[in-house]
Design a protein around this motif. Structure first.
Motif, short mmCIF file in Angstrom:
data_model
loop_
_atom_site.label_atom_id
_atom_site.label_comp_id
_atom_site.label_asym_id
_atom_site.label_seq_id
_atom_site.Cartn_x
_atom_site.Cartn_y
_atom_site.Cartn_z
N GLU A 77 0.84 -1.21 0.00
CA GLU A 77 0.00 0.00 0.00
C GLU A 77 0.87 1.25 0.00
OE1 GLU A 77 -2.71 -0.85 -0.86
OE2 GLU A 77 -3.62 -2.44 0.32
N ASP A 86 -10.28 -4.19 -0.12
CA ASP A 86 -9.44 -4.36 -1.31
C ASP A 86 -10.30 -4.86 -2.48
OD1 ASP A 86 -7.44 -4.76 1.14
OD2 ASP A 86 -6.31 -3.99 -0.56
N GLU A 105 -3.35 -5.69 -5.84
CA GLU A 105 -4.63 -5.69 -5.13
C GLU A 105 -5.29 -7.06 -5.13
OE1 GLU A 105 -5.40 -3.55 -3.13
OE2 GLU A 105 -4.62 -1.64 -3.83
FE LIG Z 1 -4.67 -3.21 -1.26
#
Ligand SMILES: [Fe+2]
Ligand SMILES: [Fe+2]
Length: 332
Positions: free
Chosen positions: A89, A143, A172
């Protein structure tokens, strides 16, 4: 439906455009990418700075609720996975700040606006993460919703943003899988563990639905952004897709989505579901969510604590430049 929306919500029609704007729109309609040094309307630049900046801020603020659980992960393996996810992230934030910088705004300016409350980040990160099951729910739902948003953005018209999205989406999907894997483990565990998983779903369901933004009828920027291909789908379209994808996943876990009105609708080929409480959404956006002060406080502290390091880097860069200049001088 798309054409209607574009017309009714105030994007410019062709006869209101300058020749430059028409040429620009034609390039977008041909799916050409717009690159940093090329001409673009001021509104396009501003909208992108806001959107990419907000996205970058969400990535780095999003590290905080999960960072909260790194020291308490139940096993070494889970800890390693969560660490990797939280580091990803940070990387997403960096790609996006770089993409925003190509539009003529500095990272310092963007961060200053975050710290002073003049730029927002996703409201989802203002909710607390109370149990380990929340790490499962966040990966699975948060997510998962981020992917739903970001996959279409890989085709967005601005080159640097599109390329950042391609890389981010690959990571992701790992995040979403690790979250769902935690949920599967908890749901196959003791009744107490399964109850924790259900509780996490109960708390994150509606905040996850809010991640797509207000309903299309209340969304201000949609039409122009869609004409510019900065936004590829409406908020409601993405929310519907998310619900349709997630409900069977909840069923597979043996969990109940906390919506008594959730029902398969054969005619539309999707689920009917309850809207989130939009007054809560606007209150959280305005700064009154459960963790707004804590999250912003943590970001400001990190910025202040890192000042000596940024100054050290700048001093080093200045010295290296001096040395290089001296060497060039000596060689002449
Ligand atoms: Fe993520
Ligand atoms: Fe991310």
């Amino acid at each position: 439906m798309y054409a209607q929306l574009v017309k009714s919500e105030g994007s410019k029609s062709r006869d209101e455009m300058t020749p430059e704007e028409i040429a620009f729109q034609d390039r977008i309609d041909r799916n050409e990418k717009i690159e940093p040094k090329e001409w673009m309307p001021e509104g396009y630049r501003k909208t992108l700075i806001r959107q990419i900046g907000q996205h970058a801020h969400s990535e780095i603020v999003g590290q905080l609720p999960e960072g909260n659980w790194i020291t308490r992960a139940p096993t070494l393996e889970r800890k390693a996975i969560l660490l990797a996810k939280v580091q990803d992230e940070a990387g997403h934030g960096l790609y996006l700040y770089c993409a925003a910088e190509t539009l003529g705004v500095s990272r310092d300016e963007l961060l200053e606006k975050l710290h002073s409350g003049n730029m927002k980040y996703s409201s989802i990160f203002n909710y607390p993460t109370l149990t380990w099951a929340d790490m499962g729910a966040v990966g699975w739902l948060v997510d998962g919703a981020a992917i739903m948003n970001q996959v279409p953005l890989q085709r967005t018209s601005y080159g640097p943003y599109s390329r950042a999205m391609i890389r981010i989406c690959k990571e992701e999907s790992f995040h979403q899988r690790q979250g769902y894997d935690i949920m599967m483990k908890m749901c196959a565990g003791t009744p107490e563990q399964k109850a924790m998983a259900q509780d996490a779903l109960n708390r994150f369901w509606y905040p996850a639905l809010m991640m797509f933004g207000p309903s299309d009828k209340d969304s201000v920027h949609s039409a122009q952004s869609m004409a510019w291909k900065i936004k590829m789908n409406t908020n409601d379209e993405l929310r519907q897709k998310f619900v349709d994808q997630t409900v069977p996943q909840a069923e597979y876990l043996g969990l109940t989505v906390p919506d008594p009105d959730l029902k398969w609708n054969e005619d539309k080929g999707g689920y009917d579901f309850s809207e989130p409480d939009w007054s809560e959404f606007f209150a959280v956006i305005a700064g009154n969510g459960p963790c707004n002060a804590e999250r912003l406080g943590a970001r400001v502290k990190a910025w202040e604590d890192g000042a000596w390091f940024r100054e050290g880097l700048m001093a080093h860069a200045a010295k290296a430049e001096d040395r290089a200049r001296a060497a060039r001088h000596a060689a002449e």
